[in-house]
Design a protein around this motif. Sequence first.
Motif, PDB file in Angstrom:
ATOM      1  N   TYR A 166      10.852  21.255 -65.370  1.00  0.00           N
ATOM      2  CA  TYR A 166      10.577  21.161 -63.934  1.00  0.00           C
ATOM      3  C   TYR A 166      10.946  22.431 -63.165  1.00  0.00           C
ATOM      4  CZ  TYR A 166       9.908  16.332 -65.241  1.00  0.00           C
ATOM      5  OH  TYR A 166       9.436  15.205 -65.859  1.00  0.00           O
ATOM      6  N   ARG A 196       9.532   7.926 -62.555  1.00  0.00           N
ATOM      7  CA  ARG A 196       9.066   9.316 -62.514  1.00  0.00           C
ATOM      8  C   ARG A 196       8.688   9.620 -61.069  1.00  0.00           C
ATOM      9  NH1 ARG A 196       5.100  11.724 -66.104  1.00  0.00           N
ATOM     10  NH2 ARG A 196       6.692  13.318 -66.288  1.00  0.00           N
ATOM     11  N   VAL A 197       8.966  10.810 -60.629  1.00  0.00           N
ATOM     12  CA  VAL A 197       8.576  11.175 -59.269  1.00  0.00           C
ATOM     13  C   VAL A 197       7.048  11.227 -59.215  1.00  0.00           C
ATOM     14  CG1 VAL A 197       8.649  13.007 -57.530  1.00  0.00           C
ATOM     15  CG2 VAL A 197      10.719  12.414 -58.824  1.00  0.00           C
TER      16      VAL A 197
HETATM   17  P1  ADP Z   1      10.483  12.355 -67.926  1.00  0.00           P
HETATM   18  O1  ADP Z   1      10.963  13.749 -67.688  1.00  0.00           O
HETATM   19  O2  ADP Z   1      10.109  12.109 -69.327  1.00  0.00           O
HETATM   20  O3  ADP Z   1       9.491  11.903 -66.950  1.00  0.00           O
HETATM   21  P2  ADP Z   1      13.203  11.629 -67.243  1.00  0.00           P
HETATM   22  O4  ADP Z   1      13.843  10.303 -67.246  1.00  0.00           O
HETATM   23  O5  ADP Z   1      13.867  12.697 -68.013  1.00  0.00           O
HETATM   24  O6  ADP Z   1      11.726  11.386 -67.708  1.00  0.00           O
HETATM   25  O7  ADP Z   1      13.061  12.076 -65.747  1.00  0.00           O
HETATM   26  C1  ADP Z   1      12.635  11.175 -64.765  1.00  0.00           C
HETATM   27  C2  ADP Z   1      11.976  11.895 -63.630  1.00  0.00           C
HETATM   28  O8  ADP Z   1      12.960  12.642 -62.930  1.00  0.00           O
HETATM   29  C3  ADP Z   1      10.969  12.925 -64.018  1.00  0.00           C
HETATM   30  O9  ADP Z   1       9.707  12.334 -64.198  1.00  0.00           O
HETATM   31  C4  ADP Z   1      10.991  13.889 -62.862  1.00  0.00           C
HETATM   32  O10 ADP Z   1      10.194  13.379 -61.835  1.00  0.00           O
HETATM   33  C5  ADP Z   1      12.423  13.839 -62.414  1.00  0.00           C
HETATM   34  N1  ADP Z   1      13.263  14.932 -62.900  1.00  0.00           N
HETATM   35  C6  ADP Z   1      14.055  14.937 -63.987  1.00  0.00           C
HETATM   36  N2  ADP Z   1      14.699  16.115 -64.118  1.00  0.00           N
HETATM   37  C7  ADP Z   1      14.296  16.892 -63.097  1.00  0.00           C
HETATM   38  C8  ADP Z   1      14.603  18.217 -62.665  1.00  0.00           C
HETATM   39  N3  ADP Z   1      15.455  18.988 -63.336  1.00  0.00           N
HETATM   40  N4  ADP Z   1      14.013  18.680 -61.554  1.00  0.00           N
HETATM   41  C9  ADP Z   1      13.147  17.918 -60.866  1.00  0.00           C
HETATM   42  N5  ADP Z   1      12.799  16.643 -61.211  1.00  0.00           N
HETATM   43  C10 ADP Z   1      13.366  16.145 -62.318  1.00  0.00           C
END
Ligand code: ADP
Length: 506
Positions: A403, A446-447
């Motif tokens: 990200y 997920r965002v």
């Molecule tokens: P995935 O990355 O497989 O979608 P995660 O559980 O690791 O699942 O993350 C959940 C959500 O959190 C991601 O879909 C993303 O929207 C957000 N996210 C995670 N880490 C970050 C980061 N370092 N910066 C921005 N958004 C993040």
Amino acid sequence: MDNIKPDLFFRDLFEQTGDLIHILNMEGQIITANPSWLFHLGYSNEEVKLLPIYDFIKTEHHELYRNNRKEVTKGYQVEEIEFEMIAKDGHSILVKGQISMLDNKKDLPYTRAVLRDITAQKKIEQQNEVAKQRLSKFLRHAPDAVIVINEKQIIEEWNLKAELLFGYAYSEALGMPLSELIIPHRYREAHVQGMGRFISTGIGPVLNKTIEISALNKSGHEFPVSLSISNVKIEDKWTFVAFIADITERKELEALANQKETELMQSQLLDEQKTNFLTIASHELKTPLTAIKGYTQLAYNLTKNDQDSIILPFLAKIDEQTNKLSHLIAELMDLSKIETGKLSIHKQPVEFDKFLQETIESLRQGVKHHPIVITASAKVTLAIDAARIEQVVNNLVNNAEKYSEKESAIEISSYIKEHFLIVQVRDKGIGLAKENFETIFDRFFRVKEITNHVNGFGIGLFICSEIIKQHDGHIWVQSELGEGSTFSFSLPILNENEVAAGNNKV
Ligand code: ADP
């Protein structure tokens, strides 16, 4: 016995009876009064002799007595009368009795009165009346509908709540048979039969317990009620008191709760089936993937010395994609372990700064386009499941990579705060909105904005938070949109010496 004169019997009766007897001459003066009369009024015979009887009767009852006596002297039959007499000490005595007359031409005519002291009885009657009225008032304002019926199920009492509940006014309900008013047609016959059976056999299965049944109001609407009927025998006749409460609301809530429970059970079942599927599917996927990976490695090893081979880059791609796939399968397996409570943690003492260094070192091989910098590393030994904590660090660093823009640095630090070791992974990436700070650790979250262009399942952070929870730690995020994010987790330091070891910069 035979030679005792009848006179003696009568005198004996006159003297021994508990009734009050006085005999008056035609002028209304006392000729004699019996001992009970004298005792009740507190006089001696001499004190009352030839005094007018009216001296001993309460003034407002003189007329009643006088009229009654006049009727008697005219030879009419009279009813019993009730009046008050005044005793010598001033207290009044309520008496009831009959005046009669003797006029046999032979003796001088006289009138006599035989009276009973009913003061105590009257008092009890009055008290009963007060109690009855009080009870009736209570019933009238009782929170439940209260209906009193007799043996013929005729309504004798119908309180305010009954008026409200059934729509019939007191005057409409009184004297009506209960079944015709509030019992739905289909139950009427059974009700009448039940009453009859109770009267003849004493068996009443619905008595003295609370049952739930339907009732009918004036406009013909049927609704559920709770009903308790008590029975009492008054003067050899049964009286039934019914307490009725409208339970429509409760029934609706119960139905809703039942529906919710069924839904919950269904969703639990679905959840269970899904977890089972997850467990089986991830295992089934793992086996062929291991084979693909193995054969890819073999093919790579066989061709790696052939500089002209055009398949080498393809093999590298296959290897990279199988790595991604096996990472995904590993996540699915972890998820199914968490959901079945089988994610086990095996803690061992670990020198954390060394562990962190090694973890980052091996991460650097995969994360090619971002410098990973350790900015601070606390020297402390912790009891952790090193493989699982490594998984958390990997996940946070991989997300930081995923990200954020290529070449932007990923900073790692660890420091001691109170009795916790805090580990932070900071990136300069897309950042997160505040409203996602909590939900981001939920399963499958997920965002929205990134779901279309960045691959992922939304379970990585959920697994991280479960691992940290099982270490009695905490995980959280601080971030600003467009500015980057800092993911932190804490691990408890239980040993005081470990805390004293302090925080060393690298
Ligand atoms: P995935 O990355 O497989 O979608 P995660 O559980 O690791 O699942 O993350 C959940 C959500 O959190 C991601 O879909 C993303 O929207 C957000 N996210 C995670 N880490 C970050 C980061 N370092 N910066 C921005 N958004 C993040």
